[in-house]
Design an enzyme around this catalytic site. Sequence first.
Site, PDB file in Angstrom:
ATOM      1  CB  CYS A  99     -34.757  47.965  35.742  1.00  0.00           C
ATOM      2  SG  CYS A  99     -34.839  47.815  33.957  1.00  0.00           S
ATOM      3  N   GLY A 102     -34.912  57.942  28.243  1.00  0.00           N
ATOM      4  CA  GLY A 102     -34.749  58.172  26.820  1.00  0.00           C
ATOM      5  C   GLY A 102     -34.300  56.947  26.046  1.00  0.00           C
ATOM      6  CD  GLU A 103     -33.851  53.693  21.743  1.00  0.00           C
ATOM      7  OE1 GLU A 103     -32.655  53.523  21.408  1.00  0.00           O
ATOM      8  OE2 GLU A 103     -34.537  52.816  22.288  1.00  0.00           O
ATOM      9  CD  GLU A 133     -35.522  60.630  38.245  1.00  0.00           C
ATOM     10  OE1 GLU A 133     -35.758  59.530  37.704  1.00  0.00           O
ATOM     11  OE2 GLU A 133     -36.192  61.077  39.175  1.00  0.00           O
ATOM     12  CB  CYS A 155     -40.930  51.774  30.928  1.00  0.00           C
ATOM     13  SG  CYS A 155     -39.542  52.874  31.291  1.00  0.00           S
ATOM     14  CB  CYS A 189     -38.915  58.154  26.884  1.00  0.00           C
ATOM     15  SG  CYS A 189     -38.415  56.730  25.885  1.00  0.00           S
ATOM     16  CB  CYS A 213     -41.949  50.666  27.029  1.00  0.00           C
ATOM     17  SG  CYS A 213     -40.851  50.644  25.589  1.00  0.00           S
TER      18      CYS A 213
END
Length: 423
Positions: free
Chosen positions: A396, A220-221, A121, A148, A141, A145
Amino acid sequence: MPTPLMTIPGHIDPVPVPREVTPRADGRVDLVGLSRLGLIDLFVVAGLDARAAKLRAKQVFHWIYHRGVTDFDAMTDIAKTMRPWLNDRFVISRPEIVEAQASTDGTRKWLLRTADAHDYEMVFIPDADRGTLCVSSQVGCTLNCRFCATGTMRLVRNLTPGEIVGQVMLARDALGEWPKAGGNMAGLEDEPDDDGSADAAQAYSADGRLLTNIVMMGMGEPLYNFDNVRDALKVVMDGDGLALSKRRITLSTSGVVPLMARAGEEIGVNLAVSLHAVTKEVRDEIVPINRKYGIDELLNACAAYPGASNARRITFEYVMLKDKNDSDDDARELVRLLRHFRLPAKVNLIPFNPWPGAPYECSTPERIRSFSDIVFDAGISAPIRTPRGRDIDAACGQLKTASTRKSRAELDRLAEEKQAALG
């Protein structure tokens, strides 16, 4: 002999081997995401001599990134006899749009699909003085976390430079922000079209456009896809193409400490850090990578980040979780840490955006305001972010591909209905 320590369970920092990208069925190579040097190398391998490859790369780069074209036949300063050669070997693509949503506040979210059928996305957030595109770097990901929604997904694969740049280009398409006239580049000699015309080159600038900023804060990181993110952002920042200044691009990390300095040196964009807690106990829980790279180690890496200064402050993202990290004592400890490490800092306070199954609640407005006041009173900017796109799960922490909530068949049916409606 001492017993070795057990590793921490869970996928908190495994850096798993991502799935390989499946090549296109037609064998053609997608040019989106390639730099000018990358285009030159590719054209040489395809059979052009060095001089011809350099000329074609300059022309094609201009048309792809300055003009936004996706058809070699639209490249009017390239000889007509050359265009079939390009078309047989290469393609200029965009991500497939599976679903597009618009929020009541103007935020737009796209569910996109790669050529090998993986979904991710991107989100565009318009404001009065800027327009920010939130770009994904991975499908899924690894970091888990707990606050999230995206973190509840497993990593499928890294996005390629082309798939990262393609998000920016797709947004430019949707916003109608490519130059409308001109095309031939000064100083390049080639055959004109049959009518002998040669359009004048048009200068390109990002100023005054709707899409003004990019944040690598999507799925993602980014630092776990370092090479692809770096290469993509270098293309985005190229002054002869998409021409977005590095000062208008922010890369967000949850704290991959070993790669932070390299990001500053090799990419040089603004840094945002997902901090979210000021004690080991709480950050270990909500940002599990903290068990590998602790708060002190992370903040030392921030202090050493190349280019950080009062003029280019590091942004610390801090999601407000009720009775978890939102006390006045937490605010005072945050101030102490930022002062101790002498960090040029701005703190973004983010009201928690709920999602189905989330284990936390959002702090009350009064609690968030008190936290903000304490940080502001210490001389550190701590604005409270206004939630955007909540009604379409674009706020977020909410990015989680809709394909996990809708079946692939349903998405395909919706796409077919949309196409039928368009005639």
